[in-house]
Design an enzyme around this catalytic site. Structure first.
Site, mmCIF file in Angstrom:
data_model
loop_
_atom_site.group_PDB
_atom_site.id
_atom_site.type_symbol
_atom_site.label_atom_id
_atom_site.label_comp_id
_atom_site.label_asym_id
_atom_site.label_seq_id
_atom_site.Cartn_x
_atom_site.Cartn_y
_atom_site.Cartn_z
ATOM 1 N N SER A 141 15.990 53.411 74.038
ATOM 2 C CA SER A 141 17.095 52.568 73.565
ATOM 3 C C SER A 141 18.202 53.404 72.924
ATOM 4 C CB SER A 141 16.560 51.508 72.617
ATOM 5 O OG SER A 141 17.552 50.546 72.385
ATOM 6 N N ARG A 142 18.029 53.778 71.673
ATOM 7 C CA ARG A 142 18.984 54.670 71.016
ATOM 8 C C ARG A 142 18.188 55.591 70.096
ATOM 9 N NH1 ARG A 142 21.947 53.746 74.466
ATOM 10 N NH2 ARG A 142 24.067 52.895 74.429
ATOM 11 N N GLU A 169 21.560 63.677 70.001
ATOM 12 C CA GLU A 169 21.718 64.027 71.416
ATOM 13 C C GLU A 169 23.154 64.393 71.793
ATOM 14 O OE1 GLU A 169 20.435 60.201 73.169
ATOM 15 O OE2 GLU A 169 22.460 60.020 73.989
ATOM 16 N N HIS A 207 18.685 61.097 78.383
ATOM 17 C CA HIS A 207 19.437 59.835 78.525
ATOM 18 C C HIS A 207 19.677 59.522 80.002
ATOM 19 C CE1 HIS A 207 21.916 57.064 75.804
ATOM 20 N NE2 HIS A 207 21.721 56.444 76.961
ATOM 21 N N PHE A 222 19.384 54.991 82.635
ATOM 22 C CA PHE A 222 20.359 54.129 83.336
ATOM 23 C C PHE A 222 20.707 54.666 84.721
ATOM 24 C CE2 PHE A 222 24.332 56.541 83.647
ATOM 25 C CZ PHE A 222 23.979 57.675 82.919
HETATM 26 P P1 NAI Z 1 20.211 43.128 74.990
HETATM 27 O O1 NAI Z 1 21.379 42.851 74.105
HETATM 28 O O2 NAI Z 1 20.011 42.290 76.221
HETATM 29 O O3 NAI Z 1 18.864 43.048 74.141
HETATM 30 C C1 NAI Z 1 18.722 43.562 72.854
HETATM 31 C C2 NAI Z 1 17.723 42.678 72.136
HETATM 32 O O4 NAI Z 1 17.472 43.233 70.858
HETATM 33 C C3 NAI Z 1 18.229 41.242 71.923
HETATM 34 O O5 NAI Z 1 17.274 40.316 72.379
HETATM 35 C C4 NAI Z 1 18.434 41.154 70.408
HETATM 36 O O6 NAI Z 1 18.178 39.856 69.899
HETATM 37 C C5 NAI Z 1 17.380 42.163 69.939
HETATM 38 N N1 NAI Z 1 17.606 42.616 68.580
HETATM 39 C C6 NAI Z 1 18.759 42.733 67.887
HETATM 40 N N2 NAI Z 1 18.511 43.175 66.637
HETATM 41 C C7 NAI Z 1 17.167 43.358 66.559
HETATM 42 C C8 NAI Z 1 16.305 43.799 65.533
HETATM 43 N N3 NAI Z 1 16.783 44.140 64.333
HETATM 44 N N4 NAI Z 1 14.983 43.872 65.793
HETATM 45 C C9 NAI Z 1 14.495 43.509 67.013
HETATM 46 N N5 NAI Z 1 15.265 43.070 68.016
HETATM 47 C C10 NAI Z 1 16.588 43.002 67.791
HETATM 48 O O7 NAI Z 1 20.316 44.677 75.357
HETATM 49 P P2 NAI Z 1 19.617 45.427 76.570
HETATM 50 O O8 NAI Z 1 20.549 45.424 77.739
HETATM 51 O O9 NAI Z 1 18.241 44.935 76.744
HETATM 52 O O10 NAI Z 1 19.602 46.920 76.005
HETATM 53 C C11 NAI Z 1 18.747 47.278 74.920
HETATM 54 C C12 NAI Z 1 19.178 48.647 74.419
HETATM 55 O O11 NAI Z 1 18.903 49.624 75.415
HETATM 56 C C13 NAI Z 1 20.690 48.768 74.157
HETATM 57 O O12 NAI Z 1 20.956 48.444 72.792
HETATM 58 C C14 NAI Z 1 20.986 50.197 74.440
HETATM 59 O O13 NAI Z 1 21.052 50.879 73.212
HETATM 60 C C15 NAI Z 1 19.789 50.702 75.241
HETATM 61 N N6 NAI Z 1 20.147 51.212 76.561
HETATM 62 C C16 NAI Z 1 19.714 52.474 76.912
HETATM 63 C C17 NAI Z 1 20.007 52.997 78.150
HETATM 64 C C18 NAI Z 1 19.522 54.344 78.596
HETATM 65 O O14 NAI Z 1 19.995 54.872 79.611
HETATM 66 N N7 NAI Z 1 18.570 54.964 77.932
HETATM 67 C C19 NAI Z 1 20.829 52.237 79.096
HETATM 68 C C20 NAI Z 1 21.172 50.898 78.649
HETATM 69 C C21 NAI Z 1 20.851 50.420 77.416
#
Ligand code: NAI
Length: 339
Positions: free
Chosen positions: A233-234, A263, A295, A298
């Site tokens: 995620s991050r 990173e 990273h 994606f």
């Molecule tokens: P999304 O917005 O669909 O899902 C994020 C979820 O986290 C939501 O359901 C939200 O309610 C929940 N959330 C928010 N605050 C929270 C907390 N304090 N505790 C628990 N859950 C919480 O986002 P998506 O598309 O699923 O992406 C998730 C993460 O993946 C992004 O934030 C991004 O940082 C990361 N990412 C990493 C990539 C990579 O290449 N490694 C590529 C794309 C995204």
């Protein structure tokens, strides 16, 4: 409208040129956006940024002084943008809310399998003529408890794969529940329960001040001994130094990272001829049970195409005065949603 694109690689150029079909004035810049490089965007009404570009307040002020009024993020996360300053300056911020959640979810499961079965090590061994199995003993995912933190687009796909595909008992934590996952048997619990009961934990929530270092020394101390942790995620979600201590003691049994808090100075670059000065990542890379990727989650053809099309679509909407919908990043969008 000229779009100054920071941190671009040849693959960005290819996907954006294919999506724009020559209809856009795209300025491809290799440097990362920082306060020093912001001047490269002078005269461009829009900039296009990636995950490690710095859009903090001083950088936004420098961009604004050069005439920039639109920040197009070619990613989903927006933790690198100071939204208060953007709002104050009247800069619109747009992102790609969803491109291919499958790309990230599939990579996450790939990391998990590699780590628990030692596939990353077997690859190295067999190339060196070492076909021994000693040291590669893994465990079945089937029947294990997996904790999924954040069940949005990516986390939901991972939870589904683990529950329905591998037969894991899946515990989830999110600020809101996904009824379709609950119907599959996924059980929502609080974070301490996830930490206590999971054999594997995978992180899929955004990085916010609230979630920074959500995995830290106390979390790891409360975990099951031998926990396997996956973070696509991050980087800031995990205190990497605490993870090193837990790896040394055996409390953490495996760690797969596609993201790392520091990173920005490392990832997306070939540093194989340089001396690594970051002692934390250097130490992490010495553990046989740590798997680091740069990273990459994606990085599929489908995701690159979708990112380019959505980003250019966002620019077109702003030009036409149309609403950006879910792609617009506002301060309100960052407020936690009700449970
Ligand atoms: P999304 O917005 O669909 O899902 C994020 C979820 O986290 C939501 O359901 C939200 O309610 C929940 N959330 C928010 N605050 C929270 C907390 N304090 N505790 C628990 N859950 C919480 O986002 P998506 O598309 O699923 O992406 C998730 C993460 O993946 C992004 O934030 C991004 O940082 C990361 N990412 C990493 C990539 C990579 O290449 N490694 C590529 C794309 C995204």
């Amino acid at each position: 409208m000229r779009i100054a694109m920071f941190s671009t690689k040849p693959y960005d150029r290819r996907s954006f040129e294919a999506a724009s079909q020559g209809a856009r004035d795209l300025l491809f810049l290799e440097p990362r956006l920082t306060v020093e490089t912001a001047v490269l965007a002078a005269g461009a009404p829009a900039v296009c940024l990636f995950v490690n570009d710095d859009a903090s307040a001083p950088v936004l002020r420098a961009l604004h002084a050069g005439g920039t009024r639109l920040v197009l993020l070619r990613c989903a996360g927006f933790n690198n943008v100071d939204l208060h300053e953007a709002a104050r300056l009247g800069i619109t911020v747009a992102r790609v809310p969803a491109y291919s959640p499958h790309a990230v979810a599939e990579f996450t499961v790939g990391l998990m399998l590699s780590l628990v079965r030692g596939i990353h090590r077997a690859y190295q061994r067999t190339r060196d003529g070492n076909f021994a199995l000693e040291g590669l003993l893994g465990f079945d995912l089937h029947g294990k408890t997996a904790g999924v933190v954040g069940t949005g687009k990516i986390g939901a796909l991972v939870a589904r794969a683990l529950a329905a595909g591998f037969g894991c008992r899946v515990l989830a934590y999110d600020v809101h529940r996904d009824a379709a996952l609950e119907a599959l048997g996924v059980r929502y619990v609080d974070l301490p329960t996830i930490a206590r009961e999971s054999d594997i934990i995978t992180l899929h929530c955004p990085l916010t001040p609230e979630t920074r270092h959500m995995v830290r020394a106390e979390t790891l101390a409360r975990a099951k001994r031998g926990l396997v942790l996956v973070n696509t995620s991050r980087g800031g979600l995990v205190d990497a130094e605490a993870a090193i201590e837990a790896l040394k003691s055996g409390q953490l049994g495996g760690l797969a990272l596609d993201v790392y808090e520091q990173e920005a100075d490392l990832f997306f670059e070939d540093l194989s001829n340089e001396i690594l000065t970051d002692d934390v990542i250097a130490r992490l890379l010495t553990f046989p049970n740590v798997l680091v990727t740069g990273h990459q989650a994606f990085f599929t053809a489908e995701a690159l195409q979708a990112i380019a099309e959505t980003t250019l679509g966002n620019a077109a909407k702003v030009e036409a005065g149309q609403p950006l919908g879910a792609a617009e990043v506002t301060l309100a969008a960052t407020a936690p949603r009700p449970a």
